[in-house]
Design a protein around this motif. Structure first.
Motif, PDB file in Angstrom:
ATOM      1  N   GLY A  56       0.963  -1.312   0.012  1.00  0.00           N
ATOM      2  CA  GLY A  56      -0.039  -0.003  -0.009  1.00  0.00           C
ATOM      3  C   GLY A  56       0.633   1.229   0.097  1.00  0.00           C
ATOM      4  N   LEU A  57       2.388   1.346   0.056  1.00  0.00           N
ATOM      5  CA  LEU A  57       2.978   2.429   0.054  1.00  0.00           C
ATOM      6  C   LEU A  57       2.684   3.138  -1.334  1.00  0.00           C
ATOM      7  CD1 LEU A  57       5.447   3.464   1.655  1.00  0.00           C
ATOM      8  CD2 LEU A  57       6.976   2.414  -0.422  1.00  0.00           C
ATOM      9  N   VAL A 111       2.509   6.210   3.672  1.00  0.00           N
ATOM     10  CA  VAL A 111       1.980   5.006   4.153  1.00  0.00           C
ATOM     11  C   VAL A 111       0.242   5.512   4.509  1.00  0.00           C
ATOM     12  CG1 VAL A 111       1.929   2.753   5.734  1.00  0.00           C
ATOM     13  CG2 VAL A 111       4.056   4.045   4.983  1.00  0.00           C
ATOM     14  N   PRO A 112      -0.427   5.518   3.822  1.00  0.00           N
ATOM     15  CA  PRO A 112      -1.770   6.116   3.952  1.00  0.00           C
ATOM     16  C   PRO A 112      -2.716   5.804   5.380  1.00  0.00           C
ATOM     17  CG  PRO A 112      -1.651   5.331   1.612  1.00  0.00           C
ATOM     18  CD  PRO A 112      -0.501   4.846   2.464  1.00  0.00           C
ATOM     19  N   ASP A 113      -2.490   4.444   5.921  1.00  0.00           N
ATOM     20  CA  ASP A 113      -3.108   4.245   7.211  1.00  0.00           C
ATOM     21  C   ASP A 113      -2.495   4.493   8.274  1.00  0.00           C
ATOM     22  OD1 ASP A 113      -1.390   2.272   6.068  1.00  0.00           O
ATOM     23  OD2 ASP A 113      -2.127   0.545   7.082  1.00  0.00           O
ATOM     24  N   GLY A 147       0.215  10.425   6.169  1.00  0.00           N
ATOM     25  CA  GLY A 147       1.075   9.281   6.281  1.00  0.00           C
ATOM     26  C   GLY A 147       2.543   9.892   5.768  1.00  0.00           C
ATOM     27  N   ALA A 148       2.826  10.938   5.257  1.00  0.00           N
ATOM     28  CA  ALA A 148       3.972  11.272   4.219  1.00  0.00           C
ATOM     29  C   ALA A 148       5.102  11.476   4.978  1.00  0.00           C
ATOM     30  CB  ALA A 148       3.631  12.615   3.469  1.00  0.00           C
ATOM     31  N   LEU A 149       6.300  10.752   4.461  1.00  0.00           N
ATOM     32  CA  LEU A 149       7.542  10.878   5.047  1.00  0.00           C
ATOM     33  C   LEU A 149       8.598  11.142   3.811  1.00  0.00           C
ATOM     34  CD1 LEU A 149       7.494   7.396   6.907  1.00  0.00           C
ATOM     35  CD2 LEU A 149       7.662   9.515   7.883  1.00  0.00           C
ATOM     36  N   ARG A 150       9.592  12.382   4.139  1.00  0.00           N
ATOM     37  CA  ARG A 150      10.367  12.562   3.044  1.00  0.00           C
ATOM     38  C   ARG A 150      11.773  11.857   3.591  1.00  0.00           C
ATOM     39  NH1 ARG A 150      12.880  18.796   2.807  1.00  0.00           N
ATOM     40  NH2 ARG A 150      13.529  18.340   4.519  1.00  0.00           N
TER      41      ARG A 150
END
Length: 389
Positions: A288-289, A307-309, A354-357
């Motif tokens: 799901g990424l 990772v939306p959840d 769920g956002a990561l940079r």
């Protein structure tokens, strides 16, 4: 990294200073410590010579003239000087000067523009972007045709890594005789930039984004354009930016630019390979990424995922002692507001939350990538198991 430090994957926030840069800077802190404006003795002469050499090194990396380099404390000051200096120097025949700006610019651009608009000194026109952060060039041309005092479009986005067609935009602004400010903080030393050839009017640089020191940068200003200064006191740098020059920092910026000119192509090729490896591993590890941004035209070291959840704060809290990544731009870190960049893309709240940079650089290793994928995959699985329990 050693066991006492997490793996560093936040190169968009800042880069480690290259040891060769630090060595040069130390010499100008301790031995050649003169003030570049003290012209009555050899200490000042040698300091001024070092500043001139650094200007040449910056100019050679970006295809500009040494005379077009104005040293500043970094990109934020450069941006403020370009935007405020343009508006304060502008004398429109009727109405307020208009600034056309991309809604996914760095906060230094957006906050400066908003401050001017709030004071009634400018009118803002926000450009249209799509879900990958790409500009609508047809709409941009229509906006330019209506006449604006300044166009602000970055070279590469500091969150999602999307690279913008600066050459095309520069040609468009030349056609309509519009000053073009390009925030190139994330792009310099990573992708080729041709300041004069591409018709850029103002270009901003921050040394700490290309393995140089924090607290120094430059505004590249095309000859023939005029800015009103925003700092006063001594008339340094042709009266554009007053203040005693940070000679060690400027030397560091120059040396960093020299090294990037020599090593950028090979470094970025390796960095892109590491990024692609990490992306592939994470897609396998985390069902799901989501990958955000323009996957076909982005910075080599950029990997922006969601990772939306799972809230990004939950991931960060579990990995922060082993893995240095971020939830967004460093300019807004610690501020509990959603990313204006991701909101501008029109992404769902779940994707934004769920956002990561992840930012990869020249000192990142294969083992760093393998370990980072293992850590993130393991912790996401653990969080999902807790949520399902």
């Amino acid at each position: 990294m050693t066991d006492s430090y997490p793996i560093y994957l936040d190169y968009h926030a800042t880069t480690p200073v290259d040891p060769r840069v630090a060595e040069k800077m130390l010499h100008y802190m301790t031995t050649e410590f003169g003030n570049a404006s003290s012209i009555d003795h050899c200490y000042g002469d040698r300091a001024q010579k070092a500043v001139s050499q650094a200007a040449t090194q910056v100019a050679e990396l970006i295809g500009a003239s040494r005379k077009e380099i104005v040293f500043t404390s970094g990109a934020t000051e450069s941006i403020n000087l370009a935007i405020q200096g343009t508006i304060f120097a502008h004398t429109p025949a009727t109405g307020k000067p208009r600034i056309a700006v991309s809604p996914v610019e760095h906060k230094a651009v957006l906050d400066t523009c908003n401050a001017l608009a709030k004071k009634g000194l400018a009118e803002l026109v926000y450009l249209r972007i799509d879900s990958q952060g790409r500009l609508d060039l047809d709409e941009l041309q229509q906006v330019c045709a209506t006449g604006v005092a300044l166009l602000c479009v970055m070279a590469a986005n500091n969150e999602i890594g999307t690279i913008y067609p600066v050459e095309t935009i520069g040609n468009l602004t030349k056609t309509y005789n519009i000053p073009f400010l390009c925030d190139a903080s994330q792009a310099i030393g990573k992708i080729p930039i041709k300041f004069q050839e591409w018709g850029i009017t103002y270009l901003t640089i921050s040394a700490h984004k290309l393995y140089g020191p924090k607290g120094v940068g430059a505004l590249v200003m095309r000859q023939g354009y005029r800015l009103e200064p925003i700092l006063f006191g001594g008339g340094h740098q042709q009266g554009i930016r007053s203040g005693t020059l940070n000679v060690p920092g400027i030397v560091g910026l120059g040396e960093a630019c020299r090294l990037r000119q020599l090593e950028m192509a090979e470094d970025e090729r390796k960095i892109a390979a590491l990024r692609d490896k990490l992306q592939g591993l994470l897609l396998k590890e985390i069902p799901g990424l989501v990958i955000n941004g323009d996957m076909s035209d982005r910075l080599s070291g950029n990997l922006h995922i969601s990772v939306p959840d799972i809230p990004n704060s939950a991931v960060i809290s579990r990995v922060r002692d082993r893995l240095a990544i971020s939830t967004g731009a460093a300019c807004s870190s610690g501020v509990e507001t959603p990313s204006h960049v991701l909101q501008g893309l029109g992404l769902s709240s779940q994707v934004i939350d769920g956002a990561l940079r992840i930012g990869i650089g020249k000192f990142t290793t294969e083992s760093d990538i393998d370990r980072a994928a293992e850590i993130l995959g393991s912790e996401v699985r653990a969080i999902r198991a807790l949520m399902e329990a």
